[in-house]
Write an enzyme that holds these catalytic residues in place. Structure first.
Site, short mmCIF file in Angstrom:
data_model
loop_
_atom_site.label_atom_id
_atom_site.label_comp_id
_atom_site.label_asym_id
_atom_site.label_seq_id
_atom_site.Cartn_x
_atom_site.Cartn_y
_atom_site.Cartn_z
N ILE A 14 31.77 43.15 36.67
CA ILE A 14 32.26 44.30 37.44
C ILE A 14 31.93 44.07 38.91
CG2 ILE A 14 32.21 46.81 37.70
CD1 ILE A 14 31.56 47.10 34.87
N HIS A 15 32.85 43.43 39.60
CA HIS A 15 32.67 43.25 41.04
C HIS A 15 33.47 44.33 41.76
CE1 HIS A 15 36.57 41.07 41.20
NE2 HIS A 15 36.21 40.71 39.98
N ALA A 16 33.66 44.16 43.07
CA ALA A 16 34.24 45.24 43.87
C ALA A 16 35.55 45.82 43.32
CB ALA A 16 34.43 44.75 45.30
#
Lengths: 88, 580
Positions: A14-16
């Site tokens: 879960i990145h940006a």
């Protein structure tokens, strides 16, 4: 209160980008949504906090939903983790 | 010809972050870094004033980002819009606001100092994350922080305008939002003072196919606008104002690189056959649907090895049949109908699982692993087989068993596969009744019995890494004996050659998915042995394909004949190098 475990299916975690989608999704509901990985528990309304827990591909996280529309919120979040996340 | 200034040239070395060579003129971007003043607010009205300033600055920043997002002239793609949306989320982040207000209210900091401190704190947290996608978040946070600070100081940032073509950007770093507003069609390379191989700037450069040297340090400050610059992103070198001779050398190198690159890309659509018309299949080794997609871009004709371990790792319990089914069918979908060879789970030995309590063994490579676990834990095996079978409904899957060392094992595995099929039939679930079944040849006993096994399976896949380690009794993880690990040892080559020969004799297909398949030195030798399927990491495909289309089967037979008559690996390696 609804609590459910998910495995992060996107290899990048879960990145940006997925975090943005997830925040916008939960904003539609009145319920308070929290995210837990290991000992870390954060409110799901803050991108900074979500990124801080560093959920990577293959990690298990727990989503905790509490509020009057929790059933609907849970369904939308279910769809996010099972269907949407891997496309992001 | 460009006029070269009368300046002494110099060379800077940095991190080779994105390959390629570019020659152009420097466009230097220097930022005035806003530093904290350390002043304390004296009274409540100053506090309220700073809070107001912060809120206004945030709003102005959000408006700026919205304006970029809605600027049609920029022709933003989806990824770029996503970056901007993430920035809006970050600018309005409740935690950011809470922390900044806390610093103003309780610590009596002014708005600028408060923003600097809070942003720095988050940047440090993200930077410390080992994962490249997570650490890239540091750049986004810094980016929005600078935007707020710029707005607080009323500074107008317009440093990124009026490029000429052939521009090489020289900067401390390139922020995600800068990357969006820069006209990349005019930019041919980057050189920055900070950043590394996995930084967001490196990701950006690679995605735009631009050479980049990052992490050059402060020396880049000596570069001036208009300086002639060579960026060698393959070596990690920046040459400033090169001499005539150096410039010539690099011009030639650049042309060579570009031609080579174009050539490899043009190979993608070329049919893969030797110059005398023997058709060869190149496939990719993959671990996920993402890998599958990537490998098709490199011209792979399917997956020669789909490792299923990824799904079993980094978790607390075995994945359910449903979860496995989802994972496998995603790969089946992405493969565009091309064959996918699914290997059943290969754990134990060097690949332990946290939740599966495998007892510590004296010799894990000779112990409880791969098919041995599957045959012992039938419950786990049946679950996996059912999930693979269900995903075979697209009719492009093949099943492969790892580490088979005796015929009994193979027969038992096939029997359990039949039981899994029976369960699906009963449940009325669709699957490929005729799914091809194959085995890895990675244990010497299996290679020696290739003639027997060939009658019982539809295909072989040679795993050279384990085959080499088991044949030569060399632990490939042991540094002290790593020189003994040698796939060119004639004993290993004989086993490979015999396996291929028997497969061809019994008319079953034979591939290779170990490292030797992607070793350019081995390509002709393997062709000569009669190997027709090579599987490797996607990025190796173009160069191996290049070798195949430029060699004939006839010559390869000759090479193979000579090599197989040699008695030691040194002679073999020398010969292959000499005759490359």
């Amino acid at each position: 209160m609804i609590s459910k475990n998910y495995i992060i299916t996107a290899p990048e975690g879960i990145h940006a980008r997925p975090a943005t989608t997830l925040i916008r999704l939960t904003k539609k509901y009145k319920s308070v949504v929290s995210l837990k990985k290991g000992e870390n528990l954060v409110r799901l309304n803050s991108m900074l906090n979500i990124l801080t827990i560093g959920a990577k591909g293959g990690d298990t996280i727990t989503v905790i939903i509490e509020g009057e529309d929790e059933a609907h919120a849970a369904q939308a979040i279910d769809n996010f983790f099972i269907e949407e996340l891997k496309k992001l | 010809m460009k006029k070269i200034k009368e300046k002494t040239g110099f060379e800077i070395s940095g991190v080779a972050a994105s390959p390629g060579i570019a020659i152009g003129s420097a466009y230097v971007v220097r930022k005035n870094e806003i530093i904290s003043s350390g002043t304390k607010l004296k009274n409540e009205s100053e506090v309220l004033n700073e809070i107001e300033k912060f809120k206004k600055a945030v709003q102005a920043s959000v408006d700026d980002v919205e304006a970029v997002k809605n600027n049609e002239a920029l022709k933003l793609n989806d990824d770029e819009v996503n970056v901007l949306e993430a920035h809006i989320e970050l600018l309005t982040d409740p935690q950011l606001h809470e922390d900044v207000l806390q610093k103003i209210n309780a610590d009596k900091k002014n708005a600028v100092d408060a923003v600097i401190e809070v942003v720095d704190k988050f940047v440090e947290v993200f930077k410390s994350m080992s994962d490249e996608y997570m650490s890239a978040s540091a750049a986004d946070v810094k980016d929005i922080g600078n935007r707020i600070l710029g707005s607080l100081n009323h500074s107008i940032d317009n440093g990124w305008q009026n490029f000429q073509s052939n521009t090489i950007i020289i900067a401390e770093d390139i922020s995600p939002s800068e990357a969006i507003t820069i006209d990349m069609t005019l930019v041919i390379a980057f050189a920055t003072s900070v950043g590394g191989k996995t930084s967001h700037t490196a990701i950006l450069a690679k995605s735009k196919n631009l050479p980049a040297v990052l992490g050059c340090g402060n020396t880049v400050d000596k570069i001036e606008n208009g300086d002639v610059i060579i960026v060698d992103g393959t070596k990690g070198v920046v040459i400033v104002n090169p001499g005539e001779k150096c410039l010539e050398e690099y011009s030639a190198k650049m042309r060579e690189y570009q031609q080579g690159n174009e050539f490899l890309r043009s190979l993608k659509s070329v049919s893969c056959q030797t110059s005398d018309g023997v058709k060869i299949t190149l496939r990719a080794n993959i671990s996920s649907a993402e890998d599958m997609l990537e490998s098709l871009k490199h011209g792979a004709e399917g997956a020669g090895l789909f490792r299923t371990e990824l799904l079993f790792m980094n978790r607390n319990s075995f994945p359910s049949e449903e979860e496995q089914f989802q994972f496998y069918s995603k790969v089946a979908l992405k493969s565009k109908g091309k064959p996918v060879i699914v290997r059943t789970i290969d754990i134990g030995g060097d690949k332990p699982l946290g939740y599966f309590n495998l007892p510590k063994e004296e010799n894990p490579f000779l112990g409880y692993r791969a098919i041995r676990i599957s045959l012992d834990r039938k419950d786990l095996f049946v679950t996996q087989l059912k999930a693979i079978l269900r995903a075979s409904a697209m009719r492009n899957f093949r099943i492969m068993f790892p580490m088979i060392s005796s015929l009994q094992e193979l027969r038992l595995a096939r029997k359990i596969l039949e039981e899994a099929k029976q369960e699906l039939r009963k449940a009325n679930l669709d699957f490929d009744e005729n799914i091809p079944v194959g085995m890895m040849i990675e244990v010497p006993s299996a290679a020696l019995m290739a003639d027997i096994f060939a009658k019982e399976v539809d295909f072989f896949s040679i795993g050279t890494n384990d085959l080499c380690q088991y044949t030569l009794a060399v632990d490939r993880g042991n540094e002290k004996i790593k020189d003994l690990y040698d796939p060119y040892n004639p004993a290993v080559l004989r086993l490979i050659s015999y396996t291929i020969e028997q497969a061809n004799k019994y008319n079953i297909s034979v591939g290779m998915c170990g490292e030797l398949a992607s070793d350019p030195m081995a390509t002709r030798l393997l062709l000569g042995m009669g190997l027709t399927e090579f599987s490797m990491s996607a990025t190796s495909i173009p160069s191996i394909k290049n070798l195949i289309v430029n060699n004939s089967y006839e010559e390869a037979r000759e090479v193979c004949g000579k090599v197989m008559a040699m008695d030691n690996s040194k002679s073999i390696i020398d010969y292959l190098k000499r005759n490359a």
